[in-house]
Design a protein around this motif. Structure first.
Motif, short mmCIF file in Angstrom:
data_model
loop_
_atom_site.label_atom_id
_atom_site.label_comp_id
_atom_site.label_asym_id
_atom_site.label_seq_id
_atom_site.Cartn_x
_atom_site.Cartn_y
_atom_site.Cartn_z
N LEU A 221 5.81 3.55 13.99
CA LEU A 221 6.44 2.28 13.67
C LEU A 221 7.05 2.33 12.27
O LEU A 221 6.51 2.99 11.38
N PRO A 222 8.17 1.64 12.04
CA PRO A 222 8.78 1.64 10.71
C PRO A 222 7.93 0.88 9.70
O PRO A 222 7.41 -0.20 10.01
N VAL A 223 7.79 1.46 8.52
CA VAL A 223 7.01 0.85 7.44
C VAL A 223 7.85 0.81 6.18
O VAL A 223 8.46 1.82 5.79
N ILE A 224 7.88 -0.34 5.53
CA ILE A 224 8.61 -0.50 4.27
C ILE A 224 7.62 -0.71 3.14
O ILE A 224 6.78 -1.61 3.20
N HIS A 225 7.69 0.14 2.12
CA HIS A 225 6.89 -0.06 0.91
C HIS A 225 7.56 -1.17 0.11
O HIS A 225 8.76 -1.12 -0.16
N LYS A 226 6.80 -2.18 -0.27
CA LYS A 226 7.38 -3.38 -0.89
C LYS A 226 8.28 -3.10 -2.10
O LYS A 226 9.29 -3.77 -2.27
N PRO A 227 7.96 -2.10 -2.94
CA PRO A 227 8.88 -1.81 -4.05
C PRO A 227 10.28 -1.38 -3.58
O PRO A 227 11.24 -1.45 -4.36
N ARG A 228 10.39 -0.97 -2.30
CA ARG A 228 11.68 -0.54 -1.76
C ARG A 228 12.23 -1.54 -0.74
O ARG A 228 13.12 -1.21 0.05
N LEU A 229 11.73 -2.75 -0.77
CA LEU A 229 12.11 -3.73 0.24
C LEU A 229 13.62 -4.00 0.25
O LEU A 229 14.25 -4.01 1.31
N VAL A 230 14.20 -4.19 -0.92
CA VAL A 230 15.63 -4.52 -1.00
C VAL A 230 16.47 -3.37 -0.46
O VAL A 230 17.51 -3.59 0.19
N THR A 231 16.03 -2.14 -0.70
CA THR A 231 16.79 -0.97 -0.26
C THR A 231 16.57 -0.66 1.22
O THR A 231 17.53 -0.35 1.96
N ASP A 232 15.33 -0.74 1.67
CA ASP A 232 14.99 -0.25 3.01
C ASP A 232 15.09 -1.30 4.12
O ASP A 232 15.29 -0.94 5.29
N LEU A 233 14.92 -2.59 3.78
CA LEU A 233 14.92 -3.59 4.84
C LEU A 233 16.26 -3.71 5.56
O LEU A 233 16.29 -3.74 6.80
N PRO A 234 17.40 -3.77 4.87
CA PRO A 234 18.67 -3.95 5.58
C PRO A 234 18.95 -2.89 6.65
O PRO A 234 19.26 -3.25 7.80
N PRO A 235 18.82 -1.57 6.36
CA PRO A 235 19.09 -0.60 7.42
C PRO A 235 18.09 -0.66 8.56
O PRO A 235 18.45 -0.45 9.73
N MET A 236 16.84 -0.96 8.25
CA MET A 236 15.84 -1.07 9.32
C MET A 236 16.12 -2.28 10.20
O MET A 236 15.98 -2.23 11.43
N LEU B 229 0.84 -1.20 0.00
CA LEU B 229 0.00 0.00 0.00
C LEU B 229 0.87 1.25 0.00
O LEU B 229 1.87 1.32 0.72
N ASP B 230 0.47 2.25 -0.77
CA ASP B 230 1.21 3.51 -0.74
C ASP B 230 0.74 4.33 0.46
O ASP B 230 -0.13 3.92 1.23
N ALA B 231 1.32 5.52 0.62
CA ALA B 231 1.04 6.34 1.80
C ALA B 231 -0.44 6.65 1.96
O ALA B 231 -0.99 6.60 3.06
N ASP B 232 -1.12 7.00 0.87
CA ASP B 232 -2.55 7.33 0.95
C ASP B 232 -3.38 6.10 1.31
O ASP B 232 -4.32 6.18 2.11
N GLN B 233 -3.04 4.96 0.73
CA GLN B 233 -3.79 3.73 1.00
C GLN B 233 -3.59 3.23 2.42
O GLN B 233 -4.41 2.46 2.94
N ARG B 234 -2.51 3.68 3.07
CA ARG B 234 -2.23 3.23 4.44
C ARG B 234 -2.98 4.04 5.49
O ARG B 234 -2.94 3.71 6.68
N GLN B 235 -3.66 5.10 5.08
CA GLN B 235 -4.32 5.97 6.06
C GLN B 235 -5.30 5.24 6.98
O GLN B 235 -5.36 5.52 8.18
N PRO B 236 -6.11 4.27 6.47
CA PRO B 236 -7.04 3.58 7.38
C PRO B 236 -6.33 2.78 8.47
O PRO B 236 -6.97 2.39 9.45
N TYR B 237 -5.03 2.53 8.30
CA TYR B 237 -4.29 1.74 9.28
C TYR B 237 -3.38 2.61 10.15
O TYR B 237 -2.52 2.10 10.87
N ALA B 238 -3.59 3.92 10.10
CA ALA B 238 -2.72 4.84 10.83
C ALA B 238 -2.70 4.55 12.32
O ALA B 238 -1.68 4.74 12.99
N PHE B 239 -3.81 4.06 12.86
CA PHE B 239 -3.89 3.78 14.30
C PHE B 239 -2.88 2.72 14.72
O PHE B 239 -2.36 2.75 15.84
N ALA B 240 -2.58 1.78 13.83
CA ALA B 240 -1.64 0.71 14.16
C ALA B 240 -0.21 1.04 13.73
O ALA B 240 0.74 0.51 14.30
N LEU B 241 -0.07 1.91 12.74
CA LEU B 241 1.25 2.21 12.17
C LEU B 241 1.97 3.35 12.87
O LEU B 241 3.16 3.56 12.62
N ALA B 242 1.29 4.05 13.74
CA ALA B 242 1.87 5.25 14.36
C ALA B 242 3.21 4.94 15.01
O ALA B 242 3.33 4.01 15.81
#
Length: 212
Positions: free
Chosen positions: A183-198, A168-181
């Motif tokens: 917390l680190p979130v990785i957009h799947k298209p950036r998984l290879v780039t963002d997962l290692p540092p996180m 889900l992109d940032a706009d699509q994640r809005q309904p889940y903001a209560f749980a995501l506040a």
């Protein structure tokens, strides 16, 4: 639910819905739904109470890489190791494989376990008590946001590092903001780039907490 006749002398070989819920660390209603979906096999006593077949529960646990029941006891705990444990709850085989590859190449200190759905993930979380939890927001059985909200109410969760992964992109994640506040979130298209540092940051926090 298919009715199964069981002789009285075999009653102790099976479990009540409440016993299974206690063993799996789940709500009774969740276990009832597993029976209704055919994930667990059950029969009814003359008084109308459900009894879940031990063989069915063992098969469910074994299919998720967990220890089966032993005698009249709860499922045997997974053997404790000082190797850090990561639990990935993700229904996509592609992303399961991608995360497994990244961890194998860059984080040999992590022992990765995988659950395909939210219900199985809850059970594995209770069994494994992982140091790092990677969870998709959208999951079959129970969505990741509801799963994490449930886990956060448990004391064991206080010592676990959490990373959300999602398509889900940032706009699509809005309904889940209560749980995501916060917390680190990785957009799947950036998984290879963002997962290692996180993961690196999460492991450092775990190590600091453990050594404190």
């Amino acid at each position: 639910m298919t009715a199964i006749a069981r002789p009285p002398e075999e009653l102790q070989e099976d479990f009540s819905t409440r016993e299974v819920a206690q063993r799996l660390g789940m709500a009774v209603r969740s276990v009832q739904l597993m029976v209704d979906r055919g994930e667990l096999q059950a029969w009814r006593t003359p008084g109308g109470h459900r009894r879940i077949l031990r063989s069915s529960l063992d098969a469910w646990l074994t299919g998720r890489g967990l220890a089966p029941t032993k005698g009249g006891d709860a499922p045997a705990p997974v053997e404790t190791s000082r190797k850090l444990r990561a639990l990935l709850i993700e229904d996509s085989v592609h992303y399961q494989n991608l995360v497994a590859l990244l961890i194998a190449q860059q984080f040999p200190e992590l022992e990765l376990h995988t659950a395909n759905d939210g219900i199985g993930g809850l059970v594995m979380y209770g069994q494994l008590q992982p140091d790092v939890l990677l969870v998709d927001i959208l999951l079959p059985g129970i969505d990741g946001a509801a799963l994490v909200t449930s886990l956060r109410s448990q004391p064991l969760f206080a010592h676990c590092e959490l990373i959300f992964i999602t398509a889900l992109d940032a706009d699509q994640r809005q309904p889940y903001a209560f749980a995501l506040a916060d917390l680190p979130v990785i957009h799947k298209p950036r998984l290879v780039t963002d997962l290692p540092p996180m993961l690196t940051a999460a492991i450092q926090r775990v190590s600091t907490t453990t050594s404190a």
